[in-house]
Scaffold this motif. Sequence first.
Motif, PDB file in Angstrom:
ATOM      1  N   PRO A 296      -1.017  -2.282  -3.201  1.00 18.93           N
ATOM      2  CA  PRO A 296      -1.435  -2.556  -1.817  1.00 18.93           C
ATOM      3  C   PRO A 296      -0.817  -3.834  -1.275  1.00 18.93           C
ATOM      4  O   PRO A 296      -0.456  -3.910  -0.093  1.00 18.93           O
ATOM      5  N   SER A 297      -0.681  -4.841  -2.130  1.00 16.34           N
ATOM      6  CA  SER A 297      -0.105  -6.111  -1.695  1.00 16.34           C
ATOM      7  C   SER A 297       1.357  -5.957  -1.287  1.00 16.34           C
ATOM      8  O   SER A 297       1.862  -6.711  -0.442  1.00 16.34           O
ATOM      9  N   ASP A 298       2.052  -4.951  -1.867  1.00 12.08           N
ATOM     10  CA  ASP A 298       3.449  -4.704  -1.485  1.00 12.08           C
ATOM     11  C   ASP A 298       3.547  -4.249  -0.035  1.00 12.08           C
ATOM     12  O   ASP A 298       4.547  -4.522   0.647  1.00 12.08           O
ATOM     13  N   VAL A 299       2.527  -3.544   0.430  1.00  7.77           N
ATOM     14  CA  VAL A 299       2.519  -3.059   1.818  1.00  7.77           C
ATOM     15  C   VAL A 299       2.464  -4.236   2.781  1.00  7.77           C
ATOM     16  O   VAL A 299       3.224  -4.307   3.758  1.00  7.77           O
ATOM     17  N   THR A 300       1.564  -5.175   2.502  1.00 10.98           N
ATOM     18  CA  THR A 300       1.406  -6.327   3.395  1.00 10.98           C
ATOM     19  C   THR A 300       2.607  -7.267   3.323  1.00 10.98           C
ATOM     20  O   THR A 300       2.953  -7.918   4.311  1.00 10.98           O
ATOM     21  N   LYS A 301       3.244  -7.322   2.160  1.00 10.74           N
ATOM     22  CA  LYS A 301       4.376  -8.251   1.988  1.00 10.74           C
ATOM     23  C   LYS A 301       5.685  -7.679   2.519  1.00 10.74           C
ATOM     24  O   LYS A 301       6.479  -8.392   3.139  1.00 10.74           O
ATOM     25  N   THR A 302       5.949  -6.405   2.252  1.00 12.60           N
ATOM     26  CA  THR A 302       7.269  -5.836   2.568  1.00 12.60           C
ATOM     27  C   THR A 302       7.251  -4.760   3.647  1.00 12.60           C
ATOM     28  O   THR A 302       8.312  -4.369   4.134  1.00 12.60           O
ATOM     29  N   GLY A 303       6.068  -4.247   3.977  1.00 11.28           N
ATOM     30  CA  GLY A 303       6.000  -3.196   4.992  1.00 11.28           C
ATOM     31  C   GLY A 303       6.271  -1.804   4.447  1.00 11.28           C
ATOM     32  O   GLY A 303       6.372  -0.834   5.206  1.00 11.28           O
ATOM     33  N   ILE A 304       6.399  -1.691   3.124  1.00 13.62           N
ATOM     34  CA  ILE A 304       6.597  -0.373   2.508  1.00 13.62           C
ATOM     35  C   ILE A 304       5.356   0.481   2.757  1.00 13.62           C
ATOM     36  O   ILE A 304       4.246  -0.034   2.827  1.00 13.62           O
ATOM     37  N   SER A 305       5.542   1.786   2.920  1.00 12.74           N
ATOM     38  CA  SER A 305       4.370   2.621   3.222  1.00 12.74           C
ATOM     39  C   SER A 305       4.569   4.060   2.757  1.00 12.74           C
ATOM     40  O   SER A 305       5.693   4.497   2.499  1.00 12.74           O
ATOM     41  N   LYS A 306       3.450   4.753   2.673  1.00 15.80           N
ATOM     42  CA  LYS A 306       3.439   6.175   2.353  1.00 15.80           C
ATOM     43  C   LYS A 306       2.348   6.813   3.194  1.00 15.80           C
ATOM     44  O   LYS A 306       1.321   6.188   3.473  1.00 15.80           O
ATOM     45  N   SER A 307       2.573   8.045   3.623  1.00 10.44           N
ATOM     46  CA  SER A 307       1.563   8.707   4.462  1.00 10.44           C
ATOM     47  C   SER A 307       1.233  10.092   3.928  1.00 10.44           C
ATOM     48  O   SER A 307       2.027  10.711   3.212  1.00 10.44           O
TER      49      SER A 307
END
Length: 287
Positions: free
Chosen positions: A97-108
């Motif tokens: 989850p922290s990778d999302v906030t740091k890098t903007g990586i995402s999955k839907s």
Amino acid sequence: MLKELNQVMDYIDEHLTDDLSLEIISEYAGVSDYHFRKIFFYLSGMTLNEYIKNRKLSEANKDLLKGEKVTDVAFKFGYQSLDGFTRAFKKWSGFLPSDVTKTGISKSFPKLSFIITVKGGISMEFRIEEKPAFNLVGVSKRVPMQFEGVNNEIVKLAMSITKEQKEEMHSLQNMEPCEIVNASYDADADFLKEEGDLTHLIGVLTTENKVSEHLDIVQVEACSWAVFPNEGPFPSTLQETMAKVYSEWLPSSNYEVINVPTFSYTKMDEKLKDYAYSEVWIPVKKK
């Protein structure tokens, strides 16, 4: 049925941060918990629990992209601890989850929408039969709920039937189909996972009420039955028929399932290996 199923998808999406109740969800579809889970599984290829988990984590991903704190998002979507949320999110997405906030990586994982597609113009053979009230009599036990593959607990149940029990069942049998049937009922409710139990009975149909203590008896009310005959390699043909009943026939028919035990029977071909004639009996009423 399709309209109701899509309404259920809307309901789930509107309550992803709530404590979702399977009973409430199945009410929207107008069928029992167990039958709704089967319809959903055969239409979507996943369990209801898997779908809800995927939708929750997908929406959690969106909130993390907006800059919300990981701890806040975890508790928002019902996780009791940050560690639990982190493990589930990484297993689902492949990153933290922290990778999302740091890098903007995402999955839907988008919301499902159900439609019926006619494939190849192949009609499904069935008949509607009316039956008076009867009893299912045989040997039963609680077994794990399982929609695909061989249920080893049912295999063990079949092997446990004694010669005396078989003889009594044969003497009581007096209704069509005059075969040994496999019936399922009383599935666990009030939870979203498919790891619960249901009662499986191997026995016969009878109008007799006097049964020894060595056999179980289940009363079945008078109702209509949709009967689906099938013939081919066993058990794949029987399993494919069951899947089509729930994924194609029920959603597009003028019938709905009622809360009565379903059953099936199989007659193995003596000349062809792993080849059989089977019938699936589904209790229904007109919409």
